[in-house]
Write a protein that holds these residues in place. Sequence first.
Motif, PDB file in Angstrom:
ATOM      1  N   THR A 154       0.848  -1.191   0.000  1.00  0.00           N
ATOM      2  CA  THR A 154       0.000   0.000   0.000  1.00  0.00           C
ATOM      3  C   THR A 154       0.886   1.245   0.000  1.00  0.00           C
ATOM      4  O   THR A 154       2.078   1.191   0.353  1.00  0.00           O
ATOM      5  CB  THR A 154      -0.913   0.043   1.235  1.00  0.00           C
ATOM      6  OG1 THR A 154      -0.108   0.230   2.415  1.00  0.00           O
ATOM      7  CG2 THR A 154      -1.719  -1.239   1.374  1.00  0.00           C
ATOM      8  N   GLU A 155       0.300   2.371  -0.358  1.00  0.00           N
ATOM      9  CA  GLU A 155       1.061   3.613  -0.354  1.00  0.00           C
ATOM     10  C   GLU A 155       1.438   4.014   1.062  1.00  0.00           C
ATOM     11  O   GLU A 155       2.478   4.652   1.285  1.00  0.00           O
ATOM     12  CB  GLU A 155       0.257   4.708  -1.046  1.00  0.00           C
ATOM     13  CG  GLU A 155       0.057   4.441  -2.540  1.00  0.00           C
ATOM     14  CD  GLU A 155      -0.602   5.595  -3.267  1.00  0.00           C
ATOM     15  OE1 GLU A 155      -0.608   6.721  -2.729  1.00  0.00           O
ATOM     16  OE2 GLU A 155      -1.118   5.373  -4.387  1.00  0.00           O
ATOM     17  N   GLU A 156       0.615   3.626   2.033  1.00  0.00           N
ATOM     18  CA  GLU A 156       0.935   3.900   3.427  1.00  0.00           C
ATOM     19  C   GLU A 156       2.187   3.125   3.849  1.00  0.00           C
ATOM     20  O   GLU A 156       3.036   3.647   4.596  1.00  0.00           O
ATOM     21  CB  GLU A 156      -0.239   3.529   4.337  1.00  0.00           C
ATOM     22  CG  GLU A 156      -1.455   4.438   4.222  1.00  0.00           C
ATOM     23  CD  GLU A 156      -2.245   4.222   2.933  1.00  0.00           C
ATOM     24  OE1 GLU A 156      -2.997   5.146   2.537  1.00  0.00           O
ATOM     25  OE2 GLU A 156      -2.100   3.133   2.316  1.00  0.00           O
ATOM     26  N   GLU A 157       2.302   1.884   3.375  1.00  0.00           N
ATOM     27  CA  GLU A 157       3.505   1.101   3.679  1.00  0.00           C
ATOM     28  C   GLU A 157       4.735   1.728   3.025  1.00  0.00           C
ATOM     29  O   GLU A 157       5.826   1.711   3.611  1.00  0.00           O
ATOM     30  CB  GLU A 157       3.320  -0.341   3.201  1.00  0.00           C
ATOM     31  CG  GLU A 157       2.385  -1.162   4.060  1.00  0.00           C
ATOM     32  CD  GLU A 157       2.263  -2.598   3.572  1.00  0.00           C
ATOM     33  OE1 GLU A 157       2.093  -3.476   4.425  1.00  0.00           O
ATOM     34  OE2 GLU A 157       2.347  -2.835   2.353  1.00  0.00           O
ATOM     35  N   VAL A 158       4.567   2.286   1.845  1.00  0.00           N
ATOM     36  CA  VAL A 158       5.673   2.961   1.172  1.00  0.00           C
ATOM     37  C   VAL A 158       6.193   4.106   2.035  1.00  0.00           C
ATOM     38  O   VAL A 158       7.402   4.248   2.249  1.00  0.00           O
ATOM     39  CB  VAL A 158       5.234   3.490  -0.204  1.00  0.00           C
ATOM     40  CG1 VAL A 158       6.315   4.405  -0.785  1.00  0.00           C
ATOM     41  CG2 VAL A 158       4.940   2.340  -1.152  1.00  0.00           C
ATOM     42  N   VAL A 159       5.285   4.908   2.561  1.00  0.00           N
ATOM     43  CA  VAL A 159       5.660   6.046   3.398  1.00  0.00           C
ATOM     44  C   VAL A 159       6.447   5.568   4.618  1.00  0.00           C
ATOM     45  O   VAL A 159       7.497   6.127   4.969  1.00  0.00           O
ATOM     46  CB  VAL A 159       4.418   6.844   3.839  1.00  0.00           C
ATOM     47  CG1 VAL A 159       4.795   7.919   4.854  1.00  0.00           C
ATOM     48  CG2 VAL A 159       3.737   7.467   2.629  1.00  0.00           C
ATOM     49  N   ALA A 160       5.957   4.510   5.247  1.00  0.00           N
ATOM     50  CA  ALA A 160       6.606   4.000   6.459  1.00  0.00           C
ATOM     51  C   ALA A 160       7.980   3.408   6.155  1.00  0.00           C
ATOM     52  O   ALA A 160       8.944   3.631   6.900  1.00  0.00           O
ATOM     53  CB  ALA A 160       5.714   2.952   7.114  1.00  0.00           C
ATOM     54  N   LYS A 193      11.930  13.141  -0.987  1.00  0.00           N
ATOM     55  CA  LYS A 193      11.821  14.014   0.187  1.00  0.00           C
ATOM     56  C   LYS A 193      13.059  13.895   1.070  1.00  0.00           C
ATOM     57  O   LYS A 193      13.480  14.871   1.695  1.00  0.00           O
ATOM     58  CB  LYS A 193      10.578  13.645   1.002  1.00  0.00           C
ATOM     59  CG  LYS A 193       9.256  13.932   0.314  1.00  0.00           C
ATOM     60  CD  LYS A 193       8.099  13.519   1.212  1.00  0.00           C
ATOM     61  CE  LYS A 193       6.755  13.772   0.545  1.00  0.00           C
ATOM     62  NZ  LYS A 193       5.624  13.343   1.419  1.00  0.00           N
ATOM     63  N   TYR A 194      13.607  12.689   1.146  1.00  0.00           N
ATOM     64  CA  TYR A 194      14.755  12.426   2.012  1.00  0.00           C
ATOM     65  C   TYR A 194      16.064  12.335   1.242  1.00  0.00           C
ATOM     66  O   TYR A 194      17.114  12.068   1.830  1.00  0.00           O
ATOM     67  CB  TYR A 194      14.534  11.122   2.771  1.00  0.00           C
ATOM     68  CG  TYR A 194      13.332  11.114   3.679  1.00  0.00           C
ATOM     69  CD1 TYR A 194      13.330  11.821   4.880  1.00  0.00           C
ATOM     70  CD2 TYR A 194      12.185  10.385   3.351  1.00  0.00           C
ATOM     71  CE1 TYR A 194      12.230  11.802   5.726  1.00  0.00           C
ATOM     72  CE2 TYR A 194      11.079  10.358   4.187  1.00  0.00           C
ATOM     73  CZ  TYR A 194      11.103  11.067   5.373  1.00  0.00           C
ATOM     74  OH  TYR A 194      10.013  11.043   6.209  1.00  0.00           O
ATOM     75  N   ASN A 195      15.984  12.503  -0.075  1.00  0.00           N
ATOM     76  CA  ASN A 195      17.181  12.400  -0.929  1.00  0.00           C
ATOM     77  C   ASN A 195      17.844  11.030  -0.802  1.00  0.00           C
ATOM     78  O   ASN A 195      19.070  10.920  -0.688  1.00  0.00           O
ATOM     79  CB  ASN A 195      18.186  13.503  -0.591  1.00  0.00           C
ATOM     80  CG  ASN A 195      19.233  13.675  -1.676  1.00  0.00           C
ATOM     81  OD1 ASN A 195      18.980  13.418  -2.849  1.00  0.00           O
ATOM     82  ND2 ASN A 195      20.421  14.116  -1.283  1.00  0.00           N
ATOM     83  N   ILE A 196      17.014   9.975  -0.826  1.00  0.00           N
ATOM     84  CA  ILE A 196      17.515   8.599  -0.800  1.00  0.00           C
ATOM     85  C   ILE A 196      17.477   8.046  -2.227  1.00  0.00           C
ATOM     86  O   ILE A 196      16.388   7.880  -2.796  1.00  0.00           O
ATOM     87  CB  ILE A 196      16.673   7.695   0.122  1.00  0.00           C
ATOM     88  CG1 ILE A 196      16.628   8.255   1.539  1.00  0.00           C
ATOM     89  CG2 ILE A 196      17.235   6.274   0.125  1.00  0.00           C
ATOM     90  CD1 ILE A 196      15.696   7.493   2.462  1.00  0.00           C
ATOM     91  N   PRO A 197      18.599   7.758  -2.847  1.00  0.00           N
ATOM     92  CA  PRO A 197      18.603   7.216  -4.208  1.00  0.00           C
ATOM     93  C   PRO A 197      17.956   5.835  -4.254  1.00  0.00           C
ATOM     94  O   PRO A 197      18.190   4.994  -3.384  1.00  0.00           O
ATOM     95  CB  PRO A 197      20.088   7.143  -4.560  1.00  0.00           C
ATOM     96  CG  PRO A 197      20.773   8.055  -3.595  1.00  0.00           C
ATOM     97  CD  PRO A 197      19.965   7.976  -2.332  1.00  0.00           C
ATOM     98  N   VAL A 198      17.147   5.602  -5.279  1.00  0.00           N
ATOM     99  CA  VAL A 198      16.515   4.304  -5.507  1.00  0.00           C
ATOM    100  C   VAL A 198      17.365   3.527  -6.513  1.00  0.00           C
ATOM    101  O   VAL A 198      17.719   4.036  -7.578  1.00  0.00           O
ATOM    102  CB  VAL A 198      15.081   4.457  -6.038  1.00  0.00           C
ATOM    103  CG1 VAL A 198      14.477   3.096  -6.365  1.00  0.00           C
ATOM    104  CG2 VAL A 198      14.222   5.194  -5.016  1.00  0.00           C
ATOM    105  N   VAL A 199      17.700   2.297  -6.155  1.00  0.00           N
ATOM    106  CA  VAL A 199      18.544   1.460  -7.006  1.00  0.00           C
ATOM    107  C   VAL A 199      17.925   0.061  -7.090  1.00  0.00           C
ATOM    108  O   VAL A 199      17.005  -0.271  -6.361  1.00  0.00           O
ATOM    109  CB  VAL A 199      19.977   1.364  -6.453  1.00  0.00           C
ATOM    110  CG1 VAL A 199      20.592   2.740  -6.296  1.00  0.00           C
ATOM    111  CG2 VAL A 199      19.999   0.625  -5.105  1.00  0.00           C
ATOM    112  N   GLY A 200      18.455  -0.742  -7.977  1.00  0.00           N
ATOM    113  CA  GLY A 200      18.016  -2.136  -8.042  1.00  0.00           C
ATOM    114  C   GLY A 200      17.570  -2.544  -9.421  1.00  0.00           C
ATOM    115  O   GLY A 200      18.202  -2.211 -10.429  1.00  0.00           O
TER     116      GLY A 200
END
Length: 444
Positions: A154-160, A193-200
């Motif tokens: 869920t999008e809520e899980e994404v946020v968490a 928002k947190y400047n965390i790069p997404v990889v994978g």
Amino acid sequence: MLRLGIVYIVYGLLCIYNYSEIYAQTQSITFENVNVIPMHEEVVLKNQRVIIKNGMISKIESALIEPTQQTDIIIPAKGKFLIPGLTEMHYHLENDVRDEFKLLVANGVTAVRNMAEYEGQDQIMIREQANNHKFLSPYYVTTGPYLKIHDLQTEEEVVAVVKKHHDRGYDYLKIADNLPENIYVKLLKETSKYNIPVVGHGQRKLPLEYSLRMKSIAHVEEFMYILNSKQKEDTSYLKQVADMIKTSGVYVSPTLGVFEMISRYADDKKFAVLKKSDQIKYRPRAYAAYCLSDTTHYRSNTWFTAPESLIRLEKELEWQKGFTKILHDAKVPLIAGSDTYGLFLPGFSLHRELELICNSGLSPYEALKTATVNPARYLNRASISGTITTGKLADLVLLNKNPLQNISNTQTIEGVVIHGKWLSKEGLNKMLKEVEEHCKTEEE
């Protein structure tokens, strides 16, 4: 990339090996009469004097002139070649951390990007202890847990999940290949928002453009599934795709060696040769026994082992090598990573990866850039790493043969400088012997 399905985690961090002799070393170092491959251009600077002080490259000058600085250690290096330390951009810690880091360093790896935190691991602790020199280690960065669709329902899980990554302090967030569009888009929004790069992994169920919103894609194999059969056979279209990837700024890690390794498991003749590998001794006995059994999915699943499957695997590897060359020609930044697991051992595997990248059509210099210059740029360390120039960190590898003539010469290691400390061939061999002995006794 499918894994063997078993992970052995043994923590050596709670009982850190005594490397006080290495880290107490404060001597300055001179490489005398060495051939320098600086990597900012394709050149060999012959008969140089490289001076290291306080863990930094203090001066590079001709060995024909009188030394301008005095040092404590002088390493005669006539006829040898000095390159920047290598970077492994797709590493997985699966066994004793001390052992695996010794394998990396002994193979000239001075920087690592770990690509998953497995259950029971504390990758943040490992990173902090590694980068504070609490034990022998390459420079270390890490993702959090490998996130699959069931982790982000869920999008809520994404946020968490994203907030947890931020709070924990992971360097990257790693995802699987099959996220729904709304979940993927939400993930990108939250990580920004947190400047965390997404990889994978690339997103196989979404159009290509979605995957190009990531920081890096872990396998060139991913493009086999994102593109359809007709597109994969159209060289002109593949060049357009490569241009799109270049424009996006995404880095790509080919990971050709780990795909090649599948056929070495699946093919009976190749598997018989693999069983005789001298590198098996560097794996814990129980772990190696599992890898060499017929119960792994690469040995038990006809999707890999059937005659037609073996032919398919060979063709798919050739396609990946061809597309790697297309990406390179389009100036897509490539980063060397070997997705270490099973009998594709940390350190050793990176040298095979460089061979396969070179076999894809890149020159040895271009292949070497994928493990030096390009990773330094990716990791935001280009100002201190990736090339041999004055003022940069003294993370270096001394080779007996020129890797620009043959990329396999990266394996002719005579010694390694890591964090400004010199480890001779004798010291590196001692480390490897320690790993071998520990693996013999680990389960006894």
